[in-house]
Design an enzyme around this catalytic site. Structure first.
Site, PDB file in Angstrom:
ATOM      1  N   HIS A 287       0.829  -1.205   0.000  1.00  0.00           N
ATOM      2  CA  HIS A 287       0.000   0.000   0.000  1.00  0.00           C
ATOM      3  C   HIS A 287       0.866   1.259   0.000  1.00  0.00           C
ATOM      4  CE1 HIS A 287      -3.308  -2.484   2.198  1.00  0.00           C
ATOM      5  NE2 HIS A 287      -3.739  -2.230   0.966  1.00  0.00           N
TER       6      HIS A 287
ATOM      7  N   CYS B 217      -2.998   0.192   9.898  1.00  0.00           N
ATOM      8  CA  CYS B 217      -4.090  -0.617   9.349  1.00  0.00           C
ATOM      9  C   CYS B 217      -5.008  -1.209  10.406  1.00  0.00           C
ATOM     10  CB  CYS B 217      -3.532  -1.696   8.436  1.00  0.00           C
ATOM     11  SG  CYS B 217      -2.321  -2.720   9.236  1.00  0.00           S
TER      12      CYS B 217
HETATM   13  N1  GLY Z   1      -2.912  -9.036   4.833  1.00  0.00           N
HETATM   14  C1  GLY Z   1      -3.302  -7.719   4.546  1.00  0.00           C
HETATM   15  C2  GLY Z   1      -3.765  -7.588   3.158  1.00  0.00           C
HETATM   16  O1  GLY Z   1      -3.128  -8.166   2.287  1.00  0.00           O
HETATM   17  O2  GLY Z   1      -4.743  -6.971   2.861  1.00  0.00           O
END
Ligand code: GLY
Length: 260
Positions: A160, A247
């Site tokens: 991300h 997150c």
């Molecule tokens: N494990 C976090 C994701 O890949 O969204």
């Protein structure tokens, strides 16, 4: 008052999505204990922590950040890029609706909240495997009326945008230059992660505090040298699931003044 929406660790966390991290056995009991410690730190930093129940059939559901983008004026429910994650948003939306009007990213758009970095009225969105041009365009349409400027940013080698860069202050970013080009952020003071701590760019900003994983002491040192207050938390089992500090929560002001 800040609110932090969180969700208990799923017993199926070991079956999580992985993109840039090799699969390793996850001790779910330890992950849950680390997550509770993370929640306690959020509370100690002044957040009212709300906890959703675990979703046993949704391994990644602890990573609530990916299913919503919460702004002062509105919350945008995302459509996560990984199909296995598209059911995670329903219970978060139910809770968020108490605080914000909701908008939604619709198919074929996709966005993961982990790709969305807001700094003031600028919203940077990573062009990742999870967030597509249609999703970014829909986000722009959802927030333009509130004065936000949405800008897509190329990333490489990480999951991300916020794996590669986060905001420490409104004028200062922590960034890993191998994963995102600092030139995408003109006008900011840039602190680079220590070269041996490539996953260290993901800090959760709570007021003036940078909350970061405990395993990046050299990057923490760089932040402290820049007069940033750093608080650390051990999230090693969640890191095996390609998670970190941003997150695991959605943090926002409970009540937003509409006065100019
Ligand atoms: N494990 C976090 C994701 O890949 O969204």
């Amino acid at each position: 008052m800040l609110v932090a929406i969180t969700r208990e660790v799923s017993p199926s966390l070991g079956d999580c999505q992985l993109t840039h991290v090799a699969r390793a056995p996850i001790d779910v009991t330890r992950a849950a204990a680390q997550h509770r410690a993370y929640q306690r730190v959020l509370a100690s930093l002044g957040c009212r922590v709300l906890t959703l129940e675990a979703e046993p059939s949704m391994p990644d559901a602890v990573f609530v950040e990916d299913v919503a983008i919460v702004l002062d004026e509105v919350a945008v429910m995302t459509r996560p890029g990984a199909e296995s994650r598209r059911g995670e948003g329903a219970s978060v939306a139910e809770l968020l609706a108490r605080y914000r009007p909701l908008r939604r990213i619709e198919a074929p758009g996709t966005i993961d909240g982990g790709d969305v970095l807001r700094v003031g009225r600028a919203i940077y969105v990573g062009q990742s495997g999870r967030s597509n041009a249609e999703g970014i365009s829909q986000l722009q349409q959802a927030v333009v009326e509130f004065g936000y400027r949405v800008q897509s940013v190329p990333i490489r080698g990480c999951l991300h945008l916020k794996s590669a860069v986060t905001a420490v202050r409104d004028d200062m970013l922590l960034l890993h230059p191998a994963w995102v080009d600092p030139a995408s952020f003109p006008g900011f003071n840039i602190i680079e992660v220590h070269p041996e701590e490539e996953h260290a760019a993901n800090i959760l900003r709570i007021g003036d505090v940078a909350l970061m994983p405990a395993c990046f002491p050299r990057t923490a040192h760089r932040l402290r040298d820049a007069d940033v207050e750093v608080v650390t938390v051990d999230v090693s089992e969640l890191q095996k699931a390609e998670g970190a500090t941003t997150c695991c929560s959605l943090v926002f002001e409970e009540a937003v003044s509409t006065q100019c």
